[in-house]
Write a protein that holds these residues in place. Structure first.
Motif, PDB file in Angstrom:
ATOM      1  N   SER A 181      26.855  26.832  41.572  1.00 56.63           N
ATOM      2  CA  SER A 181      26.911  28.287  41.730  1.00 56.63           C
ATOM      3  C   SER A 181      26.869  28.627  43.219  1.00 56.63           C
ATOM      4  O   SER A 181      25.832  28.503  43.862  1.00 56.63           O
ATOM      5  N   GLU A 182      28.009  29.034  43.758  1.00 56.39           N
ATOM      6  CA  GLU A 182      28.097  29.367  45.176  1.00 56.39           C
ATOM      7  C   GLU A 182      28.664  30.775  45.342  1.00 56.39           C
ATOM      8  O   GLU A 182      29.308  31.316  44.443  1.00 56.39           O
ATOM      9  N   THR A 183      28.431  31.340  46.518  1.00 54.42           N
ATOM     10  CA  THR A 183      28.999  32.639  46.861  1.00 54.42           C
ATOM     11  C   THR A 183      30.107  32.430  47.881  1.00 54.42           C
ATOM     12  O   THR A 183      29.876  31.853  48.951  1.00 54.42           O
ATOM     13  N   VAL A 184      31.308  32.891  47.552  1.00 57.39           N
ATOM     14  CA  VAL A 184      32.464  32.795  48.438  1.00 57.39           C
ATOM     15  C   VAL A 184      32.587  34.109  49.208  1.00 57.39           C
ATOM     16  O   VAL A 184      32.475  35.191  48.627  1.00 57.39           O
ATOM     17  N   ILE A 185      32.819  34.014  50.510  1.00 57.35           N
ATOM     18  CA  ILE A 185      33.002  35.199  51.354  1.00 57.35           C
ATOM     19  C   ILE A 185      34.441  35.237  51.858  1.00 57.35           C
ATOM     20  O   ILE A 185      34.925  34.271  52.452  1.00 57.35           O
ATOM     21  N   VAL A 186      35.112  36.364  51.625  1.00 54.91           N
ATOM     22  CA  VAL A 186      36.421  36.632  52.228  1.00 54.91           C
ATOM     23  C   VAL A 186      36.236  37.811  53.174  1.00 54.91           C
ATOM     24  O   VAL A 186      35.913  38.916  52.752  1.00 54.91           O
ATOM     25  N   ARG A 187      36.402  37.538  54.453  1.00 56.45           N
ATOM     26  CA  ARG A 187      36.168  38.579  55.462  1.00 56.45           C
ATOM     27  C   ARG A 187      37.497  39.001  56.081  1.00 56.45           C
ATOM     28  O   ARG A 187      38.326  38.165  56.428  1.00 56.45           O
ATOM     29  N   GLY A 188      37.688  40.321  56.218  1.00 53.96           N
ATOM     30  CA  GLY A 188      38.928  40.801  56.811  1.00 53.96           C
ATOM     31  C   GLY A 188      38.801  42.221  57.320  1.00 53.96           C
ATOM     32  O   GLY A 188      38.086  43.039  56.747  1.00 53.96           O
ATOM     33  N   GLU A 189      39.510  42.518  58.412  1.00 53.13           N
ATOM     34  CA  GLU A 189      39.519  43.860  58.987  1.00 53.13           C
ATOM     35  C   GLU A 189      40.320  44.813  58.095  1.00 53.13           C
ATOM     36  O   GLU A 189      40.968  44.386  57.133  1.00 53.13           O
ATOM     37  N   PRO A 190      40.304  46.117  58.396  1.00 48.26           N
ATOM     38  CA  PRO A 190      41.133  47.055  57.642  1.00 48.26           C
ATOM     39  C   PRO A 190      42.599  46.626  57.654  1.00 48.26           C
ATOM     40  O   PRO A 190      43.127  46.208  58.691  1.00 48.26           O
ATOM     41  N   GLY A 191      43.239  46.725  56.486  1.00 46.50           N
ATOM     42  CA  GLY A 191      44.662  46.439  56.408  1.00 46.50           C
ATOM     43  C   GLY A 191      45.022  44.993  56.181  1.00 46.50           C
ATOM     44  O   GLY A 191      46.209  44.662  56.103  1.00 46.50           O
ATOM     45  N   THR A 192      44.032  44.105  56.075  1.00 48.90           N
ATOM     46  CA  THR A 192      44.355  42.695  55.822  1.00 48.90           C
ATOM     47  C   THR A 192      44.529  42.415  54.334  1.00 48.90           C
ATOM     48  O   THR A 192      44.873  41.292  53.958  1.00 48.90           O
ATOM     49  N   GLY A 193      44.298  43.411  53.492  1.00 48.23           N
ATOM     50  CA  GLY A 193      44.616  43.269  52.073  1.00 48.23           C
ATOM     51  C   GLY A 193      43.527  42.649  51.228  1.00 48.23           C
ATOM     52  O   GLY A 193      43.824  41.915  50.276  1.00 48.23           O
ATOM     53  N   LYS A 194      42.284  42.978  51.526  1.00 49.68           N
ATOM     54  CA  LYS A 194      41.170  42.401  50.744  1.00 49.68           C
ATOM     55  C   LYS A 194      41.212  42.871  49.288  1.00 49.68           C
ATOM     56  O   LYS A 194      41.025  42.072  48.369  1.00 49.68           O
ATOM     57  N   THR A 195      41.433  44.164  49.082  1.00 50.65           N
ATOM     58  CA  THR A 195      41.439  44.693  47.721  1.00 50.65           C
ATOM     59  C   THR A 195      42.580  44.091  46.907  1.00 50.65           C
ATOM     60  O   THR A 195      42.395  43.654  45.765  1.00 50.65           O
ATOM     61  N   VAL A 196      43.784  44.057  47.483  1.00 46.91           N
ATOM     62  CA  VAL A 196      44.929  43.479  46.786  1.00 46.91           C
ATOM     63  C   VAL A 196      44.659  42.014  46.460  1.00 46.91           C
ATOM     64  O   VAL A 196      44.978  41.531  45.368  1.00 46.91           O
ATOM     65  N   LEU A 197      44.050  41.294  47.389  1.00 46.47           N
ATOM     66  CA  LEU A 197      43.719  39.895  47.148  1.00 46.47           C
ATOM     67  C   LEU A 197      42.779  39.758  45.959  1.00 46.47           C
ATOM     68  O   LEU A 197      42.968  38.900  45.083  1.00 46.47           O
ATOM     69  N   GLY A 198      41.751  40.608  45.908  1.00 49.59           N
ATOM     70  CA  GLY A 198      40.801  40.535  44.812  1.00 49.59           C
ATOM     71  C   GLY A 198      41.444  40.824  43.465  1.00 49.59           C
ATOM     72  O   GLY A 198      41.168  40.137  42.469  1.00 49.59           O
ATOM     73  N   VAL A 199      42.312  41.839  43.414  1.00 47.85           N
ATOM     74  CA  VAL A 199      42.985  42.196  42.170  1.00 47.85           C
ATOM     75  C   VAL A 199      43.948  41.084  41.749  1.00 47.85           C
ATOM     76  O   VAL A 199      44.029  40.713  40.569  1.00 47.85           O
ATOM     77  N   TYR A 200      44.677  40.540  42.710  1.00 43.64           N
ATOM     78  CA  TYR A 200      45.600  39.432  42.435  1.00 43.64           C
ATOM     79  C   TYR A 200      44.839  38.243  41.849  1.00 43.64           C
ATOM     80  O   TYR A 200      45.264  37.632  40.859  1.00 43.64           O
ATOM     81  N   LEU A 201      43.711  37.915  42.457  1.00 45.24           N
ATOM     82  CA  LEU A 201      42.903  36.783  42.006  1.00 45.24           C
ATOM     83  C   LEU A 201      42.469  36.957  40.554  1.00 45.24           C
ATOM     84  O   LEU A 201      42.575  36.033  39.738  1.00 45.24           O
ATOM     85  N   ILE A 202      41.985  38.148  40.214  1.00 43.67           N
ATOM     86  CA  ILE A 202      41.508  38.385  38.852  1.00 43.67           C
ATOM     87  C   ILE A 202      42.655  38.300  37.846  1.00 43.67           C
ATOM     88  O   ILE A 202      42.523  37.699  36.772  1.00 43.67           O
ATOM     89  N   LYS A 203      43.810  38.863  38.172  1.00 39.16           N
ATOM     90  CA  LYS A 203      44.977  38.772  37.283  1.00 39.16           C
ATOM     91  C   LYS A 203      45.394  37.316  37.106  1.00 39.16           C
ATOM     92  O   LYS A 203      45.702  36.874  35.979  1.00 39.16           O
ATOM     93  N   LEU A 204      45.439  36.556  38.180  1.00 39.10           N
ATOM     94  CA  LEU A 204      45.813  35.142  38.093  1.00 39.10           C
ATOM     95  C   LEU A 204      44.876  34.382  37.162  1.00 39.10           C
ATOM     96  O   LEU A 204      45.315  33.614  36.291  1.00 39.10           O
ATOM     97  N   LEU A 205      43.587  34.606  37.306  1.00 39.87           N
ATOM     98  CA  LEU A 205      42.615  33.905  36.466  1.00 39.87           C
ATOM     99  C   LEU A 205      42.728  34.344  35.006  1.00 39.87           C
ATOM    100  O   LEU A 205      42.622  33.519  34.092  1.00 39.87           O
ATOM    101  N   ARG A 206      42.949  35.629  34.773  1.00 35.06           N
ATOM    102  CA  ARG A 206      43.125  36.092  33.398  1.00 35.06           C
ATOM    103  C   ARG A 206      44.391  35.481  32.788  1.00 35.06           C
ATOM    104  O   ARG A 206      44.411  35.136  31.596  1.00 35.06           O
ATOM    105  N   ASP A 207      45.458  35.330  33.567  1.00 34.59           N
ATOM    106  CA  ASP A 207      46.682  34.712  33.058  1.00 34.59           C
ATOM    107  C   ASP A 207      46.436  33.250  32.682  1.00 34.59           C
ATOM    108  O   ASP A 207      46.991  32.747  31.695  1.00 34.59           O
ATOM    109  N   ILE A 208      45.621  32.561  33.472  1.00 36.52           N
ATOM    110  CA  ILE A 208      45.280  31.174  33.142  1.00 36.52           C
ATOM    111  C   ILE A 208      44.497  31.126  31.827  1.00 36.52           C
ATOM    112  O   ILE A 208      44.782  30.319  30.938  1.00 36.52           O
ATOM    113  N   ILE A 209      43.519  32.005  31.702  1.00 29.44           N
ATOM    114  CA  ILE A 209      42.691  32.039  30.494  1.00 29.44           C
ATOM    115  C   ILE A 209      43.525  32.395  29.260  1.00 29.44           C
ATOM    116  O   ILE A 209      43.374  31.802  28.183  1.00 29.44           O
ATOM    117  N   ASP A 210      44.445  33.367  29.401  1.00 26.47           N
ATOM    118  CA  ASP A 210      45.224  33.853  28.266  1.00 26.47           C
ATOM    119  C   ASP A 210      46.459  33.006  27.974  1.00 26.47           C
ATOM    120  O   ASP A 210      47.135  33.228  26.959  1.00 26.47           O
TER     121      ASP A 210
END
Length: 577
Positions: A181-210
């Motif tokens: 059990s670890e905590t992953v940190i993704v650090r980025g300034e405004p405009g580097t796409g942190k939110t899009v990255l997070g949403v993409y990651l969750i969709k990718l994992l759900r596609d693997i599961i489904d």
């Protein structure tokens, strides 16, 4: 066929066979295709070098679901062009909402290739043809300005984001397999796409599961994860949530999740949702994690009681040092925190000390992944760093902003008029400001909040979905309505809460002119008493966020004359402002 032709066929073996007899490029030629069933509202987008073989495969797996196919064949296309067009069509179709996509997002790429700019113009012509044929309902401008497009899990990642998502997915599978059990940190300034990255990651994992698109023909670093092997590692019951501290952004993401196959609005959570839940999560992804709260006076008595009750429930006591981050840790086996310490805008946000500790621990466990490529502001990452340096009182050398439309106005009415012109031309142009005026119109809809240079304005009429709300172009948004969002143009009002000291020539904070009560409130339960210099850091963070919202341009109006003069000499404003 001629260049850029689109063949529309019944999705049957007979129709496809007849077409193959007259079109030799159904074998060994790069083609992009869209298969759909308009009545059922389903569609699938793909690309292939062997149309005949790929369509036979689709007829076996999707023949009962889809009824029509459009083949886009262009004599100038190559594999890279087709991959790019496939990604664009997926993103546009998802935003248009006429069809439910059957695609995963693992094959979406954002690679560069020769003459890509010219091909982007070709793609727009193809979009127009497809819209005329009924595949799309909305205009391209409306699609690309929509929150569903901007926050979509079907957006193509850049190389920087791709690298980070790959590392995070590899970290996750390693930790799941080894019960770590670890905590992953993704650090980025405004405009580097942190939110899009997070949403993409969750969709990718759900596609693997489904098991979504396991039979797909994909060219992607993530394609290997769409397999039974990785599906088994996660397990069908693997529970994922996206935590979003800001209410406005949370509502937008809930709508995106509601419209995305495999996702659901219930997956988008507030920190209080996480704390109150009786069942934990296998993975929590926390967007804007710097906005997680520590113990302070909440916005209501209900939340004050809830904070205490959650602490007792999850942590065994109501120690004043507990934070919402502690709830996240207690309620999840694995965590990904999307973080930018310089976007903390209130004293009750996670402390700088805690954020430094998170980064240090993630570095020690090789779970720290920085994002560095600026995607929002056309002026590039140099602009973001420059703005932050100037607001810290430094005097950096001005960067070359190219064609970025950065202007200084000495009349607020003139800036408002310019913003309205840009809104008519491009959409998503808005006035925003620091919290330097009272929100009188919150209780009195007829009250004026900001009166300057002979014009009168009100704060945002709603704190939910303000950017796309009716009349927003004639209102002024606060930090709490725009953090995490893109605008095409931002008109930033720097209020009297920031001034230039005439003696020291330093930027200083004016407490009397700052009206965000939670933004200057001491934390007595933690023994924290805030000095003006303490609050100055939060206020300059607010303005650095506001000044980095505009994709195409940023317009600036400064109330304090000395500060206006200082910024006129410091920032590389366009000479025709």
């Amino acid at each position: 066929m001629t260049a850029s032709d689109i063949a529309v066929l019944d999705f049957t073996a007979a129709s496809l066979g007849r077409f193959a007899e007259i079109e030799p490029r159904t074998v060994n030629w790069p083609v992009v295709y869209v298969i759909d069933d308009e009545e059922a509202g389903r569609a699938y987008v793909g690309e292939t070098l062997n149309t005949s073989g790929r369509m036979r495969q689709h007829l076996r797996t999707r023949g009962a679901l889809l009824r029509r196919v459009r083949l886009i064949i262009d004599e100038t296309f190559n594999k890279s062009v087709c991959l790019d067009l496939e990604s664009q069509l997926i993103a546009w179709l998802n935003a248009d909402q006429k069809y439910q996509l059957l695609n995963s997002n693992a094959g979406i790429v954002g690679a560069q290739y020769y003459d890509r700019i010219s091909y982007q113009e070709t793609f727009k012509k193809i979009f127009a043809q497809l819209r005329e044929d009924g595949l799309f309902e909305q205009s391209l401008e409306d699609l690309e300005n929509s929150e569903i497009f901007k926050l979509s899990p079907f957006k193509a990642l850049n190389a920087d984001q791709t690298r980070v998502v790959l590392r995070v997915v590899e970290d996750l599978f390693h930790d799941v397999e080894n019960s770590v059990s670890e905590t992953v940190i993704v650090r980025g300034e405004p405009g580097t796409g942190k939110t899009v990255l997070g949403v993409y990651l969750i969709k990718l994992l759900r596609d693997i599961i489904d098991g979504t698109d396991f039979d797909g023909e994909r060219e992607s670093l993530f394609a290997t994860f769409l397999s039974n092997e990785y599906q088994t590692i996660l397990g069908m019951g693997f529970r994922i949530g996206l935590v979003v501290p800001q209410q406005a952004l949370r509502r937008s993401l809930q709508r995106v999740f509601e419209s995305t196959p495999g996702l659901a609005p219930e997956m988008v959570l507030s920190p209080f949702d996480v704390g109150k839940a009786d069942v934990g999560w296998d993975l929590l992804v926390v967007d804007e994690a710097h906005r997680l709260g520590r113990r302070s006076n909440q916005s209501s008595g209900v939340q004050n009681r809830a904070f205490s009750e959650i602490n007792q429930k999850l942590l065994g006591d109501d120690d004043q040092r507990h934070t919402q981050l502690d709830w996240i840790v207690a309620q999840s086996t694995h965590r990904v925190l999307l973080l930018d310490p310089e976007q903390s805008v209130r004293p009750a946000d996670l402390s700088a000390r805690v954020q430094r500790s998170l980064v240090r621990d993630a570095r020690d466990t090789d779970r720290f992944h920085p994002l560095t490529t600026q995607m929002r502001v056309a002026a590039g990452s140099d602009y973001v760093g420059f703005v932050r340096s100037v607001l810290r009182g430094e005097r950096p050398s001005p960067p070359d902003l190219g064609d970025y439309d950065l202007r200084l106005f000495d009349d607020l009415g003139g800036m408002h008029a310019a913003i309205k012109r840009m809104d008519r031309r491009f959409g998503l142009a808005r006035l925003v400001a620091g919290f330097a005026w009272e929100w009188k119109s919150k209780k009195d809809r007829g009250a004026v909040d900001i009166a300057l240079d002979g014009i009168e304005l009100q704060w945002n009429r709603t704190d939910k979905d303000w950017i796309t709300s009716p009349g927003a172009v004639d209102q002024v948004g606060s930090i709490h309505t725009v953090q995490g969002y893109d605008l095409n143009y931002a008109g930033v009002i720097i209020g009297p809460d920031l001034k230039l000291d005439p003696d020291s020539r330093q930027i200083v904070f004016s407490r009397a002119d700052y009206h965000d009560k939670k933004g200057k409130q001491n934390l007595p339960k933690l023994g924290v008493v805030l000095t003006d210099d303490d609050i100055l850091r939060y206020v300059t963070n607010v303005y650095s966020v506001l000044l980095t919202r505009g994709i195409r341009g940023t317009y600036v109006y400064v109330v304090d004359p000395l500060l206006r003069e200082h910024l006129a000499r410091t920032l590389p404003f366009r000479s025709d402002a």
